[in-house]
Scaffold this active site. Structure first.
Site, mmCIF file in Angstrom:
data_model
loop_
_atom_site.group_PDB
_atom_site.id
_atom_site.type_symbol
_atom_site.label_atom_id
_atom_site.label_comp_id
_atom_site.label_asym_id
_atom_site.label_seq_id
_atom_site.Cartn_x
_atom_site.Cartn_y
_atom_site.Cartn_z
ATOM 1 N N GLU A 48 0.831 -1.210 0.000
ATOM 2 C CA GLU A 48 0.000 0.000 0.000
ATOM 3 C C GLU A 48 0.861 1.253 0.000
ATOM 4 O OE1 GLU A 48 -3.121 2.641 2.701
ATOM 5 O OE2 GLU A 48 -2.369 0.735 3.488
ATOM 6 N N ARG B 135 12.536 17.274 8.853
ATOM 7 C CA ARG B 135 12.243 18.404 9.728
ATOM 8 C C ARG B 135 12.857 18.241 11.112
ATOM 9 N NH1 ARG B 135 6.219 20.915 11.209
ATOM 10 N NH2 ARG B 135 6.936 23.037 11.617
ATOM 11 N N ARG B 136 12.300 17.323 11.926
ATOM 12 C CA ARG B 136 12.690 17.321 13.338
ATOM 13 C C ARG B 136 13.044 15.948 13.889
ATOM 14 N NH1 ARG B 136 6.542 18.798 15.179
ATOM 15 N NH2 ARG B 136 5.583 16.822 14.618
ATOM 16 N N LYS C 101 5.978 8.016 6.508
ATOM 17 C CA LYS C 101 6.443 8.810 5.368
ATOM 18 C C LYS C 101 7.609 8.132 4.665
ATOM 19 C CE LYS C 101 8.286 12.636 6.541
ATOM 20 N NZ LYS C 101 8.370 13.983 7.113
ATOM 21 N N ASP D 287 10.222 5.714 14.934
ATOM 22 C CA ASP D 287 10.128 7.155 14.685
ATOM 23 C C ASP D 287 10.562 7.894 15.951
ATOM 24 O OD1 ASP D 287 9.485 9.708 13.857
ATOM 25 O OD2 ASP D 287 7.316 9.439 13.997
ATOM 26 N N ASP E 14 11.119 11.855 17.279
ATOM 27 C CA ASP E 14 10.947 13.278 16.997
ATOM 28 C C ASP E 14 11.646 14.125 18.047
ATOM 29 O OD1 ASP E 14 9.514 13.080 14.674
ATOM 30 O OD2 ASP E 14 7.553 13.142 15.653
ATOM 31 N N ASP F 265 8.173 6.740 19.565
ATOM 32 C CA ASP F 265 6.734 6.832 19.341
ATOM 33 C C ASP F 265 6.231 5.408 19.109
ATOM 34 O OD1 ASP F 265 4.141 7.220 18.538
ATOM 35 O OD2 ASP F 265 4.587 8.856 17.160
#
Length: 424
Positions: free
Chosen positions: A49, A170-171, A324, A116, A118, A312
């Site tokens: 997917e 990004r972070r 992502k 993940d 962050d 996470d």
């Protein structure tokens, strides 16, 4: 400069000429793992997917259960027919037992174990930045340390070999653990692994509760994590961040004192000692070390509370969770989500990764004649020119990862051909 008016055109050009479709599909096809497999009704890659986040006249729409058999098919889905692409983000989902569909029953059977991390989850201990902001000089050191701890644990304790490390644009960072047996792990096994990796439990953005660990008799994984964290504690927490005197950190240290107050010969005046030494992190750290000289496990708790990786768990524990894709363009920063090697993590600069604007400027210098598509039946194939941009070095990192996976797969297949049982 990226604006809402130009984003569609810029993304269209990126998807035409820069996104590395061939390598992307080589990765997610895992062809080396299926050389001895029986023919399936639907090829392995066609059951993967892909979810798209698209911008339709200012409204973000999520389009799930997309699937493709060829790189060109995906390219044509991303490239807009009118010169604009509505697609802003690509998420990767699971491999299903049949073609992914919202209407028809299908079951997720495989996916990489993903992790993940962050930077905003470190906000209770960092002072240099906050939220989505990140800096190379100080913030990135938290993530370098997270890489070191996770690499050691994943490779030594679990024996995982094929880990793709990706800057999120990004972070934070994403880990894709791609070993064949890992991709087949059910949710309960994934939860067990993440439970093993997790020490910090969060209640809200300003409060962290350490799992009650019997650190006097430490598990080897905890001992090794403490050693790694301790080696960087003074630089990151004391010098760079001055974290220990942040009010919420002081509160959590006091909570740890109360949790451990029943330990044998635990100093009864530790709260007062803390209150008398709040002028600087150096002063408080020295006082804590002196006061807890006979209770090293409490010092270890403070160190882990400040520096141990924040995971996470929701991203990791469910097989059909979306994440992502590498080589996406982050819509907020314009940075490309690029792979990096864990061995070079300390040299990686999140502020220096290729941006959409820079890549398109480099692309504009290439002769227009080299950008013309070829037609194959009902689809167009646009030439990929990423090798002529700053994305080249990151594609090389990706290709090196793919080569390593392929070589290991060839060794495995050779053993299978000789009748060796390599089942896990």
């Amino acid at each position: 400069m990226i604006t809402e008016q130009t984003m569609g055109q810029q993304m269209n050009t990126y998807y035409k000429h820069i996104f590395p479709y061939e390598q992307f599909f080589e990765w997610l096809s895992y062809k080396i793992d299926h050389q001895n497999a029986s023919p399936a009704d639907y090829p392995y890659i066609s059951r993967r997917e892909f979810s798209f986040e698209a911008d339709f006249e200012g409204t973000m729409v999520y389009n799930r259960y997309n699937h493709f058999t060829q790189p060109m098919r995906m390219q044509n889905a991303l490239v807009g027919a009118t010169g604009d692409s509505a697609i802003r983000k690509i998420d990767i989902g699971a491999v299903f037992d049949t073609l992914p569909s919202k209407r028809d029953k299908c079951t997720a059977i495989e996916k990489e174990l993903v992790i993940d991390i962050d930077m905003n989850d470190y906000d209770e201990v960092r002072t240099c930045c906050e939220g989505a902001t990140i800096c190379k000089e100080k913030c990135w050191k938290f993530l370098i340390l997270a890489c070191e701890i996770l690499y050691r644990t994943l490779t030594e304790d679990f024996g995982f070999q094929h880990i793709l490390w990706v800057y999120s644009g990004r972070r934070g960072i994403h880990l894709w653990i791609c070993d064949e047996h890992v991709r087949r792990m059910p949710n309960n096994v994934r939860k067990g692994i993440i439970g093993y990796l997790s020490l910090n439990q969060f209640r809200d953005s300003s409060s962290v509760v350490i799992k009650k660990m019997k650190l006097a008799n430490q598990h080897p994984a905890i001992s090794k994590a403490v050693q790694i964290c301790m080696s960087k504690f003074d630089q990151i927490i004391i010098q760079d961040q001055q974290s220990l005197i942040k009010p919420n950190v002081v509160e959590q240290i006091k909570n740890l004192m109360n949790i451990n107050k029943d330990l044998d010969k635990f100093p009864s005046d530790m709260i007062k000692i803390i209150d008398r030494n709040l002028k600087s992190s150096e002063m408080l750290w020295r006082a804590l070390q002196e006061g807890l000289v006979n209770h090293k496990q409490v010092i270890d708790q403070i160190v882990l509370m400040c520096l141990y990786p924040r995971l996470d768990a929701n991203v990791s524990t469910t097989i059909n969770h979306l994440l992502k894709a590498p080589f996406c363009v982050h819509p907020k920063t314009g940075k490309v989500c690029v792979p990096f090697t864990v061995s070079q993590a300390k040299h990686f600069n999140p502020d220096a990764v290729p941006t959409l604007n820079k890549l398109l400027n480099q692309l504009s210098e290439i002769d227009q004649s080299k950008k013309q598509p070829q037609t194959h039946g009902d689809i167009k194939q646009y030439p990929n020119l990423a090798e002529q941009t700053d994305l080249k070095e990151y594609i090389q990192i990706f290709e090196d990862f793919l080569d390593s996976y392929k070589k290991e797969g060839e060794k495995k297949n050779k053993l299978i051909s000789k009748g060796v049982d390599i089942s896990y």
